[in-house]
Scaffold this motif. Structure first.
Motif, PDB file in Angstrom:
ATOM      1  N   LEU A 418       0.829  -1.202   0.000  1.00 44.09           N
ATOM      2  CA  LEU A 418       0.000   0.000   0.000  1.00 44.09           C
ATOM      3  C   LEU A 418       0.870   1.261   0.000  1.00 44.09           C
ATOM      4  N   SER A 419       1.941   1.252   0.753  1.00 42.32           N
ATOM      5  CA  SER A 419       2.833   2.411   0.804  1.00 42.32           C
ATOM      6  C   SER A 419       3.431   2.692  -0.570  1.00 42.32           C
ATOM      7  N   PHE A 420       3.823   1.627  -1.269  1.00 39.70           N
ATOM      8  CA  PHE A 420       4.387   1.794  -2.616  1.00 39.70           C
ATOM      9  C   PHE A 420       3.342   2.353  -3.567  1.00 39.70           C
ATOM     10  N   VAL A 421       2.120   1.843  -3.490  1.00 38.91           N
ATOM     11  CA  VAL A 421       1.049   2.308  -4.377  1.00 38.91           C
ATOM     12  C   VAL A 421       0.722   3.770  -4.113  1.00 38.91           C
ATOM     13  N   VAL A 422       0.636   4.152  -2.865  1.00 41.26           N
ATOM     14  CA  VAL A 422       0.390   5.560  -2.528  1.00 41.26           C
ATOM     15  C   VAL A 422       1.517   6.439  -3.057  1.00 41.26           C
ATOM     16  N   ILE A 457      -5.687   2.150  -5.396  1.00 41.37           N
ATOM     17  CA  ILE A 457      -5.571   2.144  -3.933  1.00 41.37           C
ATOM     18  C   ILE A 457      -6.696   1.307  -3.314  1.00 41.37           C
ATOM     19  N   GLY A 458      -7.935   1.503  -3.798  1.00 39.11           N
ATOM     20  CA  GLY A 458      -9.062   0.742  -3.261  1.00 39.11           C
ATOM     21  C   GLY A 458      -8.945  -0.742  -3.544  1.00 39.11           C
ATOM     22  N   ALA A 459      -8.480  -1.102  -4.743  1.00 40.18           N
ATOM     23  CA  ALA A 459      -8.327  -2.512  -5.094  1.00 40.18           C
ATOM     24  C   ALA A 459      -7.252  -3.180  -4.249  1.00 40.18           C
ATOM     25  N   ILE A 460      -6.144  -2.486  -4.028  1.00 35.22           N
ATOM     26  CA  ILE A 460      -5.078  -3.038  -3.177  1.00 35.22           C
ATOM     27  C   ILE A 460      -5.595  -3.238  -1.754  1.00 35.22           C
ATOM     28  N   GLY A 461      -6.326  -2.246  -1.241  1.00 37.87           N
ATOM     29  CA  GLY A 461      -6.870  -2.365   0.111  1.00 37.87           C
ATOM     30  C   GLY A 461      -7.804  -3.547   0.246  1.00 37.87           C
ATOM     31  N   ALA A 462      -8.748  -3.679  -0.720  1.00 37.05           N
ATOM     32  CA  ALA A 462      -9.760  -4.732  -0.624  1.00 37.05           C
ATOM     33  C   ALA A 462      -9.184  -6.108  -0.933  1.00 37.05           C
ATOM     34  N   VAL A 464      -5.775  -7.128  -1.204  1.00 33.96           N
ATOM     35  CA  VAL A 464      -4.546  -7.555  -0.517  1.00 33.96           C
ATOM     36  C   VAL A 464      -4.735  -7.592   0.994  1.00 33.96           C
ATOM     37  N   TYR A 465      -5.459  -6.612   1.535  1.00 32.22           N
ATOM     38  CA  TYR A 465      -5.543  -6.484   2.986  1.00 32.22           C
ATOM     39  C   TYR A 465      -6.927  -6.818   3.558  1.00 32.22           C
ATOM     40  N   GLY A 466      -7.867  -7.198   2.709  1.00 35.48           N
ATOM     41  CA  GLY A 466      -9.188  -7.588   3.203  1.00 35.48           C
ATOM     42  C   GLY A 466      -9.137  -8.915   3.958  1.00 35.48           C
ATOM     43  N   VAL A 467     -10.009  -9.068   4.956  1.00 39.35           N
ATOM     44  CA  VAL A 467     -10.046 -10.271   5.791  1.00 39.35           C
ATOM     45  C   VAL A 467     -11.493 -10.753   5.899  1.00 39.35           C
ATOM     46  N   THR A 468     -11.680 -12.082   5.895  1.00 39.84           N
ATOM     47  CA  THR A 468     -13.011 -12.675   6.015  1.00 39.84           C
ATOM     48  C   THR A 468     -13.045 -13.654   7.181  1.00 39.84           C
ATOM     49  N   TYR A 469     -14.123 -13.599   7.966  1.00 39.13           N
ATOM     50  CA  TYR A 469     -14.325 -14.521   9.085  1.00 39.13           C
ATOM     51  C   TYR A 469     -15.679 -15.205   8.930  1.00 39.13           C
ATOM     52  N   GLN A 470     -15.771 -16.439   9.397  1.00 33.11           N
ATOM     53  CA  GLN A 470     -17.046 -17.159   9.419  1.00 33.11           C
ATOM     54  C   GLN A 470     -17.352 -17.597  10.851  1.00 33.11           C
ATOM     55  N   VAL A 471     -18.631 -17.510  11.207  1.00 27.48           N
ATOM     56  CA  VAL A 471     -19.026 -17.936  12.543  1.00 27.48           C
ATOM     57  C   VAL A 471     -20.494 -18.355  12.525  1.00 27.48           C
ATOM     58  N   THR A 472     -20.821 -19.416  13.276  1.00 25.49           N
ATOM     59  CA  THR A 472     -22.205 -19.858  13.453  1.00 25.49           C
ATOM     60  C   THR A 472     -22.597 -19.644  14.906  1.00 25.49           C
ATOM     61  N   LEU A 473     -23.730 -18.957  15.115  1.00 32.12           N
ATOM     62  CA  LEU A 473     -24.141 -18.596  16.466  1.00 32.12           C
ATOM     63  C   LEU A 473     -25.606 -18.958  16.703  1.00 32.12           C
ATOM     64  N   ASP A 474     -25.950 -19.208  17.977  1.00 32.81           N
ATOM     65  CA  ASP A 474     -27.332 -19.261  18.411  1.00 32.81           C
ATOM     66  C   ASP A 474     -27.676 -17.941  19.091  1.00 32.81           C
ATOM     67  N   ILE A 475     -28.952 -17.691  19.282  1.00 33.23           N
ATOM     68  CA  ILE A 475     -29.365 -16.433  19.918  1.00 33.23           C
ATOM     69  C   ILE A 475     -28.790 -16.360  21.332  1.00 33.23           C
ATOM     70  N   GLY A 476     -28.145 -15.226  21.631  1.00 31.79           N
ATOM     71  CA  GLY A 476     -27.520 -15.025  22.929  1.00 31.79           C
ATOM     72  C   GLY A 476     -26.085 -15.503  23.002  1.00 31.79           C
ATOM     73  N   GLN A 477     -25.624 -16.243  22.007  1.00 32.01           N
ATOM     74  CA  GLN A 477     -24.260 -16.764  22.028  1.00 32.01           C
ATOM     75  C   GLN A 477     -23.289 -15.710  21.511  1.00 32.01           C
ATOM     76  N   ASP A 478     -22.079 -15.688  22.092  1.00 35.44           N
ATOM     77  CA  ASP A 478     -21.042 -14.786  21.586  1.00 35.44           C
ATOM     78  C   ASP A 478     -19.800 -15.585  21.224  1.00 35.44           C
ATOM     79  N   ALA A 479     -18.898 -14.932  20.502  1.00 36.40           N
ATOM     80  CA  ALA A 479     -17.674 -15.596  20.047  1.00 36.40           C
ATOM     81  C   ALA A 479     -16.608 -14.541  19.832  1.00 36.40           C
ATOM     82  N   LYS A 480     -15.350 -14.977  19.895  1.00 40.15           N
ATOM     83  CA  LYS A 480     -14.216 -14.108  19.593  1.00 40.15           C
ATOM     84  C   LYS A 480     -13.447 -14.728  18.433  1.00 40.15           C
ATOM     85  N   ILE A 481     -13.284 -13.955  17.369  1.00 36.88           N
ATOM     86  CA  ILE A 481     -12.561 -14.417  16.195  1.00 36.88           C
ATOM     87  C   ILE A 481     -11.463 -13.405  15.899  1.00 36.88           C
TER      88      ILE A 481
END
Length: 588
Positions: A418-422, A457-462, A464-481
């Protein structure tokens, strides 16, 4: 026979008469042009009427609507399938031909553009007829694909087909002018800019729809149909730059001629890719014989162009371009755009038989975009008259600002790419500032260049540096990812006229910030396997989006959480590109 089919046949007859009339320079050409405008527009309005009254006896209406579909989507359903979208395209082309006649009565060009209209109308009549009727009348329709029930899909297809229809006019003007041994730059420029703006807006709406509706957290997946609209955008962009060189030094005349032909052929190829069904795509229609007709049109247009070029080769002699000149750097940029076109085309066509990954495109296109941006900075620093001292002085200033900007970004983010692109983008921006001129159309081009920098800049951000998480929850349940805390607070449901809406209430903490997000699922009241659609919720900040989708609720509530850095630069880039094109049209 439905009255709509009669109108299509009359349109074909009128267009055939117009071809004869324009070729012979008779007043018949104009009267027939009016005739095929009236009949094709009546056919379009008739199809809209069939949708509004729920005439499910018409096969096309049955396939793309149902009694619960809101009126606004009943209208947009007209262009949801290959038959209706082709009718929309030829309707726009008829109007474009009429506007062209009223602005410049180029009879030979109108002969060519009216032939394109006749060809497409014959395709409508024979193998892509939207007015076929069933032997019975079903009580309800199959329904419009839920993914198409969005504002973006109301606007996206008409804008794309405005671009496709308007590209026919520059193609026709170029062939006509070269045949008559006349220059065509002035007559083509505005039409080409109109095409470029509509292509840009169409791509923008497609990207926005992909990001907001498909629920995968991205805006561009290098899908074959996405690529098919990008291809003519690249060649039209190259042609707009080539026209500058031809206008100033009579250079690149052969290249520009073939860029105009290639741009038209790529528009038809885009239609072939979308409608032939030979390439799997989320956007494409089912396999059908109509694709072969579009290939035939590409062959006919190319043979016609080649015949004219062979006959007028003596007229196509180009002027010399000095190596140390802005025009030569423009030529290099055109070559890079053509390399980009070739690599995207190669990857797209390869998907007929093999799967092509996103990494193929991104590993080629992102570096090419970076080099184009650097060259644009050097080009604008050079000026139209070469002065080595002035050029070196400007480049030193641009490099200093670029290095400073890149260093600041690295110190704040510790991101090398990103620094190089900027750094290279700031380098290019300073070069543009040194050459800015608000009085002419050049400033519109510079706005578009700035848009390309924001896009990188937007393409590099999305990407190269974009992150995806998946989680399955029930009502009232919490999680740390990783660095995200998430809790499912509640899930509710409400009924609307055409669907059920399942709404999740999600608490999310990212860094020191806390958010409430409400991802939804729509369950439409239609008998389609794709009747369930995930509706994302997005929290947008200047530097990132937090994006949540709920793709499934059958076995626990499954969520996908995307952190998408710098995506705002992508949307800013599209605005700058569009305004740049508009400015260039207004400031002649």
């Amino acid at each position: 026979m439905d009255i709509g089919e009669v109108l299509l046949i009359l349109s074909a007859i009128f267009s055939a008469l117009s071809i004869y009339g324009f070729f012979k320079r008779l007043k018949l050409g104009f009267y027939a042009l009016i005739g095929y405008n009236v009949t094709i527009l009546l056919a379009l309005f008739l199809l809209i009427y069939y949708f509004l009254i729920h005439d499910f006896n018409v096969l096309y209406v049955y396939e793309f609507s149902d009694i619960t579909l809101p009126p606004i989507y009943l209208i947009s359903a007209v262009w949801a399938g290959k038959e209706g979208s082709l009718l929309l395209w030829v309707s726009f082309l008829a109007v474009m031909n009429l506007i062209f006649y009223l602005s410049k009565r180029d009879h030979l060009a109108l002969t060519i553009s009216s032939f394109v209209f006749l060809f497409l109308t014959c395709v409508l009549i024979t193998i892509s007829n939207p007015f076929i009727r069933l032997n019975f009348t079903p009580p309800n329709g199959y329904g419009l694909n839920p993914l198409l029930r969005t504002i973006e899909m109301i606007l996206h297809p008409p804008i794309v087909f405005l671009a496709y229809s308007s590209m026919t006019i520059p193609f026709s003007i170029v062939l006509s002018a070269v045949y008559r041994r006349q220059d065509w730059i002035r007559d083509v420029r505005r039409w080409l800019l109109v095409t470029w703006i509509f292509l840009t807006l169409g791509i923008f709406l497609g990207m926005w729809w992909s990001y907001k509706v498909l629920g995968w957290g991205g805006f561009w997946g290098w899908d074959p149909v996405e690529n098919s609209s990008l291809l003519p955008w690249l060649t039209v962009t190259a042609l707009l730059h080539g026209m500058i060189v031809e206008e100033r030094r009579k250079g690149l005349r052969n290249l520009n001629f073939w860029l105009a032909v290639l741009s038209f052929d790529l528009v038809i190829l885009a239609t072939f890719i979308t409608r032939s069904g030979i390439i799997t795509s989320v956007h494409a229609f089912a396999q059908n014989p109509v694709g072969e007709a579009y290939l035939l049109l590409i062959i006919i247009s190319t043979i016609l162009a080649f015949a004219i070029w062979m006959k007028r080769r003596d007229f196509m002699v180009s002027g010399q371009i000095p190596t140390l000149s802005r025009e030569y750097l423009l030529f290099l940029n055109i070559m890079l755009l053509l390399i980009s076109t070739f690599t995207v085309l190669l990857g797209t066509l390869a998907q007929i038989s093999v799967s092509v990954s996103r990494s193929y495109y991104e590993s080629i296109e992102l570096p090419l975009m970076a080099v184009i941006i650097v060259l644009s900075g050097i080009c604008t620093s050079m000026g139209w008259v070469f002065d080595r001292g002035r050029l070196m002085s400007r480049l030193k200033v641009s490099m200093a600002f670029g290095i400073l900007a890149g260093s600041i970004v690295f110190a704040l983010s510790r991101t090398v790419i990103l620094s190089f692109v900027v750094a290279i983008c700031v380098f290019a921006v300073i070069g543009h500032i040194s050459d800015v001129n608000l009085s002419g159309r050049r400033f519109g081009g510079y706005l578009a260049h700035l848009g390309i920098m924001c896009l990188l800049i937007g393409a590099i951000g999305a990407w190269v540096y974009g992150v995806t998480y998946q989680v399955t929850l029930d009502i009232g349940q919490d999680a740390k990812i990783d660095s995200i805390d998430v809790r499912l607070l509640d899930v509710g449901m409400k009924e609307e006229f055409d669907k059920f809406v399942i709404i999740a209430k999600l608490w999310l903490k990212y860094g020191n910030d806390e958010f409430l997000l409400y991802p939804k699922d729509y369950v439409y009241k239609i008998m389609r396997p794709d009747r369930i659609v995930a509706v994302v919720d997005i929290v947008s900040t200047p530097l990132k989006d937090i994006y949540v989708a709920m793709p499934s609720f059958m076995h626990g509530f499954y969520f996908e959480i995307h952190i998408v850095p710098l995506i705002a630069f992508v949307w800013i880039s599209m605005i700058l590109l569009s305004f740049g094109g508009l400015y260039a049209i207004v400031r002649r």
